[in-house]
Design a protein around this motif. Sequence first.
Motif, PDB file in Angstrom:
ATOM      1  N   VAL A   8       0.829  -1.208   0.000  1.00  0.00           N
ATOM      2  CA  VAL A   8       0.000   0.000   0.000  1.00  0.00           C
ATOM      3  C   VAL A   8       0.860   1.253   0.000  1.00  0.00           C
ATOM      4  CG1 VAL A   8      -1.600   1.339   1.411  1.00  0.00           C
ATOM      5  CG2 VAL A   8      -1.993  -1.084   1.064  1.00  0.00           C
ATOM      6  N   LEU A   9       1.898   1.250   0.828  1.00  0.00           N
ATOM      7  CA  LEU A   9       2.768   2.418   0.893  1.00  0.00           C
ATOM      8  C   LEU A   9       3.508   2.647  -0.426  1.00  0.00           C
ATOM      9  CD1 LEU A   9       4.350   2.376   4.466  1.00  0.00           C
ATOM     10  CD2 LEU A   9       2.692   3.977   3.503  1.00  0.00           C
ATOM     11  N   LEU A  12       1.044   4.028  -2.910  1.00  0.00           N
ATOM     12  CA  LEU A  12       0.666   5.403  -2.567  1.00  0.00           C
ATOM     13  C   LEU A  12       1.791   6.378  -2.908  1.00  0.00           C
ATOM     14  CD1 LEU A  12      -1.308   7.373  -1.199  1.00  0.00           C
ATOM     15  CD2 LEU A  12      -0.184   6.849   0.953  1.00  0.00           C
ATOM     16  N   THR A  16       1.442   9.217  -5.779  1.00  0.00           N
ATOM     17  CA  THR A  16       1.609  10.620  -5.388  1.00  0.00           C
ATOM     18  C   THR A  16       2.769  11.270  -6.143  1.00  0.00           C
ATOM     19  OG1 THR A  16       0.792  10.038  -3.200  1.00  0.00           O
ATOM     20  CG2 THR A  16       1.881  12.149  -3.424  1.00  0.00           C
ATOM     21  N   LEU A  19       1.709  12.008  -9.706  1.00  0.00           N
ATOM     22  CA  LEU A  19       0.791  13.161  -9.778  1.00  0.00           C
ATOM     23  C   LEU A  19       1.531  14.482  -9.585  1.00  0.00           C
ATOM     24  CD1 LEU A  19      -2.320  11.849  -7.817  1.00  0.00           C
ATOM     25  CD2 LEU A  19      -2.119  12.264 -10.258  1.00  0.00           C
ATOM     26  N   ALA A  47      -3.375   8.670 -10.888  1.00  0.00           N
ATOM     27  CA  ALA A  47      -4.628   8.491 -10.149  1.00  0.00           C
ATOM     28  C   ALA A  47      -4.979   7.016  -9.948  1.00  0.00           C
ATOM     29  CB  ALA A  47      -5.750   9.235 -10.865  1.00  0.00           C
ATOM     30  N   VAL A  50      -2.918   5.588  -6.997  1.00  0.00           N
ATOM     31  CA  VAL A  50      -3.421   5.990  -5.681  1.00  0.00           C
ATOM     32  C   VAL A  50      -4.706   5.237  -5.336  1.00  0.00           C
ATOM     33  CG1 VAL A  50      -4.302   7.928  -4.346  1.00  0.00           C
ATOM     34  CG2 VAL A  50      -2.341   8.253  -5.828  1.00  0.00           C
ATOM     35  N   ALA A  53      -3.885   1.768  -4.310  1.00  0.00           N
ATOM     36  CA  ALA A  53      -3.392   1.726  -2.937  1.00  0.00           C
ATOM     37  C   ALA A  53      -4.553   1.763  -1.946  1.00  0.00           C
ATOM     38  CB  ALA A  53      -2.453   2.904  -2.693  1.00  0.00           C
ATOM     39  N   LEU A  54      -5.528   2.619  -2.216  1.00  0.00           N
ATOM     40  CA  LEU A  54      -6.702   2.692  -1.337  1.00  0.00           C
ATOM     41  C   LEU A  54      -7.487   1.394  -1.355  1.00  0.00           C
ATOM     42  CD1 LEU A  54      -7.800   6.274  -2.353  1.00  0.00           C
ATOM     43  CD2 LEU A  54      -7.238   5.591  -0.040  1.00  0.00           C
ATOM     44  N   ASP A  57      -5.658  -1.328   0.561  1.00  0.00           N
ATOM     45  CA  ASP A  57      -5.763  -1.080   1.999  1.00  0.00           C
ATOM     46  C   ASP A  57      -7.158  -1.401   2.516  1.00  0.00           C
ATOM     47  OD1 ASP A  57      -4.528   0.009   4.440  1.00  0.00           O
ATOM     48  OD2 ASP A  57      -6.108   1.508   4.257  1.00  0.00           O
ATOM     49  N   THR A  58      -8.185  -1.166   1.697  1.00  0.00           N
ATOM     50  CA  THR A  58      -9.557  -1.460   2.120  1.00  0.00           C
ATOM     51  C   THR A  58      -9.802  -2.962   2.224  1.00  0.00           C
ATOM     52  OG1 THR A  58     -10.294   0.550   1.032  1.00  0.00           O
ATOM     53  CG2 THR A  58     -11.974  -1.065   1.556  1.00  0.00           C
ATOM     54  N   LEU A  67     -14.109   2.055  -5.060  1.00  0.00           N
ATOM     55  CA  LEU A  67     -12.867   2.798  -5.306  1.00  0.00           C
ATOM     56  C   LEU A  67     -12.303   2.495  -6.690  1.00  0.00           C
ATOM     57  CD1 LEU A  67     -11.142   2.435  -1.831  1.00  0.00           C
ATOM     58  CD2 LEU A  67     -11.856   4.550  -2.915  1.00  0.00           C
ATOM     59  N   ILE A  70     -14.226   4.326  -9.278  1.00  0.00           N
ATOM     60  CA  ILE A  70     -13.835   5.744  -9.353  1.00  0.00           C
ATOM     61  C   ILE A  70     -12.513   5.876 -10.111  1.00  0.00           C
ATOM     62  CG2 ILE A  70     -13.117   7.726  -7.972  1.00  0.00           C
ATOM     63  CD1 ILE A  70     -15.059   6.812  -5.822  1.00  0.00           C
ATOM     64  N   LEU A  73     -13.205   5.495 -13.743  1.00  0.00           N
ATOM     65  CA  LEU A  73     -13.833   6.718 -14.261  1.00  0.00           C
ATOM     66  C   LEU A  73     -12.805   7.821 -14.491  1.00  0.00           C
ATOM     67  CD1 LEU A  73     -17.177   7.242 -12.323  1.00  0.00           C
ATOM     68  CD2 LEU A  73     -16.864   7.161 -14.790  1.00  0.00           C
ATOM     69  N   LEU A  74     -11.880   7.961 -13.528  1.00  0.00           N
ATOM     70  CA  LEU A  74     -10.845   8.986 -13.670  1.00  0.00           C
ATOM     71  C   LEU A  74      -9.964   8.696 -14.878  1.00  0.00           C
ATOM     72  CD1 LEU A  74      -9.709   9.564  -9.970  1.00  0.00           C
ATOM     73  CD2 LEU A  74     -10.858  11.183 -11.466  1.00  0.00           C
TER      74      LEU A  74
ATOM     75  N   TRP B   4      -2.096   8.858   4.567  1.00  0.00           N
ATOM     76  CA  TRP B   4      -3.108   9.327   3.610  1.00  0.00           C
ATOM     77  C   TRP B   4      -3.239  10.847   3.654  1.00  0.00           C
ATOM     78  CZ3 TRP B   4      -3.865   5.337   0.756  1.00  0.00           C
ATOM     79  CH2 TRP B   4      -3.855   4.062   1.324  1.00  0.00           C
ATOM     80  N   VAL B  11      -0.196  16.376  -2.483  1.00  0.00           N
ATOM     81  CA  VAL B  11      -0.870  16.539  -3.783  1.00  0.00           C
ATOM     82  C   VAL B  11      -1.577  17.883  -3.849  1.00  0.00           C
ATOM     83  CG1 VAL B  11      -2.717  15.643  -5.245  1.00  0.00           C
ATOM     84  CG2 VAL B  11      -1.132  14.067  -4.165  1.00  0.00           C
ATOM     85  N   THR B  40      -8.750  16.167 -11.764  1.00  0.00           N
ATOM     86  CA  THR B  40      -8.275  14.833 -11.394  1.00  0.00           C
ATOM     87  C   THR B  40      -7.600  14.852 -10.023  1.00  0.00           C
ATOM     88  OG1 THR B  40      -7.929  14.307 -13.716  1.00  0.00           O
ATOM     89  CG2 THR B  40      -6.809  12.933 -12.124  1.00  0.00           C
ATOM     90  N   LEU B  41      -6.750  15.852  -9.798  1.00  0.00           N
ATOM     91  CA  LEU B  41      -6.046  15.936  -8.520  1.00  0.00           C
ATOM     92  C   LEU B  41      -7.028  16.166  -7.366  1.00  0.00           C
ATOM     93  CD1 LEU B  41      -2.856  18.030  -9.387  1.00  0.00           C
ATOM     94  CD2 LEU B  41      -3.100  15.578  -9.173  1.00  0.00           C
ATOM     95  N   VAL B  44      -8.619  12.901  -6.437  1.00  0.00           N
ATOM     96  CA  VAL B  44      -7.685  12.057  -5.668  1.00  0.00           C
ATOM     97  C   VAL B  44      -7.545  12.580  -4.239  1.00  0.00           C
ATOM     98  CG1 VAL B  44      -5.270  11.361  -5.509  1.00  0.00           C
ATOM     99  CG2 VAL B  44      -6.441  11.249  -7.690  1.00  0.00           C
ATOM    100  N   LEU B  47     -10.452  11.466  -2.171  1.00  0.00           N
ATOM    101  CA  LEU B  47     -10.334  10.053  -1.792  1.00  0.00           C
ATOM    102  C   LEU B  47      -9.348   9.883  -0.640  1.00  0.00           C
ATOM    103  CD1 LEU B  47     -10.275   8.265  -5.260  1.00  0.00           C
ATOM    104  CD2 LEU B  47     -12.046   8.126  -3.530  1.00  0.00           C
ATOM    105  N   LEU B  48      -8.214  10.582  -0.722  1.00  0.00           N
ATOM    106  CA  LEU B  48      -7.204  10.459   0.325  1.00  0.00           C
ATOM    107  C   LEU B  48      -7.719  11.024   1.655  1.00  0.00           C
ATOM    108  CD1 LEU B  48      -4.038  11.455  -1.731  1.00  0.00           C
ATOM    109  CD2 LEU B  48      -4.568   9.206  -0.814  1.00  0.00           C
ATOM    110  N   ARG B  51     -10.101   8.556   3.361  1.00  0.00           N
ATOM    111  CA  ARG B  51      -9.429   7.479   4.079  1.00  0.00           C
ATOM    112  C   ARG B  51      -8.676   8.009   5.295  1.00  0.00           C
ATOM    113  NH1 ARG B  51      -8.385   2.502   2.755  1.00  0.00           N
ATOM    114  NH2 ARG B  51     -10.496   2.780   2.015  1.00  0.00           N
ATOM    115  N   LEU B  63     -16.406  10.635  -6.385  1.00  0.00           N
ATOM    116  CA  LEU B  63     -17.191   9.994  -7.449  1.00  0.00           C
ATOM    117  C   LEU B  63     -17.913  11.038  -8.299  1.00  0.00           C
ATOM    118  CD1 LEU B  63     -18.302   7.465  -8.767  1.00  0.00           C
ATOM    119  CD2 LEU B  63     -20.057   7.372  -7.011  1.00  0.00           C
ATOM    120  N   ALA B  66     -15.335  12.852 -10.368  1.00  0.00           N
ATOM    121  CA  ALA B  66     -14.802  12.029 -11.464  1.00  0.00           C
ATOM    122  C   ALA B  66     -15.764  11.986 -12.643  1.00  0.00           C
ATOM    123  CB  ALA B  66     -14.522  10.616 -10.958  1.00  0.00           C
TER     124      ALA B  66
END
Lengths: 102, 98
Positions: A8-9, A12, A16, A19, A47, A50, A53-54, A57-58, A67, A70, A73-74, B4, B11, B40-41, B44, B47-48, B51, B63, B66
């Motif tokens: 996950v780390l 992430l 990041t 981005l 994106a 990230v 990673a979420l 982790d979930t 997630l 999403i 979609l992105l 997170w 970001v 987009t950023l 993200v 979402l971060l 969490r 959502l 997006a």
Amino acid sequence: MTPRHLLVLVLLVAGTAVLVLTALSLVVLPGPYLRLHALSCATSLGAPLVVLALAVDTGPGRAAVTLLAIGALLAAGGTVTTMAIGRATALLEEPEREELAQ
Amino acid sequence: MNAWLLAAVVVCSAGLAPCLWLAARGAAQYRLVGISLAGTLAAVVFLLLARGFHRDSYGDLALVLAVLAPAGTLVFTRFLAGEPVDAVRDTAGSEHGE
């Protein structure tokens, strides 16, 4: 630290970093078409990393599927947007190129 | 502060600032790149934050963003560029039976 937490780390930090680097490259790269490369890299790689990673982790379940949806979609929206901006830029610059050619 | 929230701060500060700078200067079609990447950023970051604060319902903002951010950018490109000249000419010709 479990392997899952480490994964996950890594995801992430990678997402990041992609981005932030793509955002900074918008300032550095010259010209509109080179900047489109940065845009597509952020939406199709940064994106989703990230979001992955979420989702890791979930854990398996409905929240992870949401997630991932999403993230998809992105990625899809970013790809379509990149193509549309490139087309609009080409159409708007076409008269200028014709004037320069003459 | 967990990882997170730290990623969200990075970001939000280092990522959104260049986008806003690019979106504030130049011709209209050049600004669209900054606006699109900022959308987009922002998704993200939502979402971060969801969490990081352990509030899964905050993810709904991501959502919605997006879905709406690419749609808004597509509308902008449509208004800016419109139809290609050849496509308009072909459509007009077919309507007149040519």
